[in-house]
Design a protein around this motif. Structure first.
Motif, short mmCIF file in Angstrom:
data_model
loop_
_atom_site.label_atom_id
_atom_site.label_comp_id
_atom_site.label_asym_id
_atom_site.label_seq_id
_atom_site.Cartn_x
_atom_site.Cartn_y
_atom_site.Cartn_z
N SER A 285 -57.29 65.48 37.95
CA SER A 285 -56.15 64.91 37.22
C SER A 285 -56.42 63.45 36.91
N ALA B 156 -49.86 76.22 36.48
CA ALA B 156 -48.57 76.54 37.09
C ALA B 156 -48.47 78.00 37.50
N GLY C 5 -43.38 82.91 33.95
CA GLY C 5 -44.35 81.90 33.52
C GLY C 5 -45.61 82.52 32.96
N HIS D 200 -50.56 74.81 25.14
CA HIS D 200 -50.11 73.68 25.94
C HIS D 200 -49.94 74.07 27.41
N GLN D 201 -50.08 73.09 28.26
CA GLN D 201 -49.96 73.30 29.69
C GLN D 201 -48.60 73.84 30.08
N THR D 202 -47.55 73.39 29.37
CA THR D 202 -46.18 73.80 29.71
C THR D 202 -45.67 74.95 28.84
N TYR D 203 -46.55 75.48 27.96
CA TYR D 203 -46.24 76.59 27.05
C TYR D 203 -44.79 76.54 26.54
N PRO D 204 -44.42 75.48 25.78
CA PRO D 204 -43.06 75.38 25.25
C PRO D 204 -42.77 76.48 24.24
N ARG E 24 -44.88 83.97 29.50
CA ARG E 24 -44.75 82.90 28.50
C ARG E 24 -46.13 82.35 28.13
N GLN E 25 -47.01 82.20 29.10
CA GLN E 25 -48.34 81.70 28.81
C GLN E 25 -49.11 82.68 27.93
N GLU F 207 -55.16 73.18 30.73
CA GLU F 207 -54.75 73.63 32.07
C GLU F 207 -53.92 74.92 31.99
N SER G 30 -56.83 65.96 29.05
CA SER G 30 -55.81 66.16 28.02
C SER G 30 -56.04 65.23 26.84
#
Length: 228
Positions: A50, A181, A154, A99-103, A157-158, A177, A55
């Motif tokens: 990290s 999560a 999660g 995206h990491q947060t898969y909006p 969604r990914q 990434e 990113s």
């Protein structure tokens, strides 16, 4: 779904690309000048802890951010040098990003979320939905299409986010990434889908997860913004 004739298979590359900015009078060098070539049909893992600049590298390469020096090239074309509208159009049609947060757009179904980039790229509503449905089916995700994205786990969604990144048949797909999560089993399913689904596109996955290195054709490592 077919790739534009403008984008026959070519390399996609960073050439002396860097990213820095100022916080007050202090310059932050998030990405040192680097060169990297991502060949169509191959996969690359970008590994690092990290804060190492993973990113930042992906955002510059995917034209989500502008390099402070150097450029991003597709073949002989410096696509980072395009004006804002042309760069956005290129990114929409030819670059996939997970995206990491898969909006997601929470008011839409999974299928409608996958269809959105195709709609923005100029397809009719019916054609965009048809392409999205076909892609979800090809990826073994057809049962997720009608689902309200607010009800998805999660991992689900990914997986939908991966389908969305592929719907416009991009030349290069970046994933930031993608397993961060997720539990180990779900992360393995997501990696199976990601590495198996990109076809002839170049795949670039940024991660601190060594499982990604095991699947990639090659590994690049980042430390303190320096690529090796």
């Amino acid at each position: 779904r077919s790739r534009s004739s403008f984008l026959v298979p070519m390399s996609y590359s960073l050439r002396n690309a860097s990213r820095s900015w100022f916080l007050g009078e202090v310059e932050v060098n998030a990405l040192a000048p680097c060169d990297a070539t991502f060949e169509v049909g191959s996969s690359t893992a970008v590994l690092g802890p990290s804060g190492s600049g993973k990113s930042t590298l992906l955002h510059v390469a995917a034209l989500l951010d502008s390099p402070s020096s150097g450029g991003v090239w597709h073949g002989d074309d410096c696509v980072s040098g395009l004006d804002d509208d042309a760069r956005s159009a290129f990114r929409l049609k030819h670059v996939g990003f997970v995206h990491q947060t898969y909006p997601m757009v929470s008011s839409l179904s999974a299928l409608e979320n996958v269809a959105l980039p195709a709609l923005f790229a100029g397809l009719s509503r019916d054609e965009a939905r048809r392409n999205a449905g076909s892609l979800l089916a090809d990826l073994g995700l057809g049962e997720l299409g009608p689902r309200d994205v607010r009800t998805l786990s999660g991992g689900e969604r990914q997986r939908v986010a991966i389908a969305r990144a592929l719907v416009n048949d991009p030349v290069v797909v970046f994933a930031d990434e993608p397993t961060a999560a997720l539990d180990t089993a779900t992360g393995d399913l997501v990696l199976d889908l990601l590495f198996g689904a990109v076809g002839s596109a170049a795949l670039v996955v940024a991660s601190h997860d060594e499982r990604v290195a095991d699947r990639a054709d090659r590994v690049l490592r980042l430390k303190d913004g320096r690529l090796s």
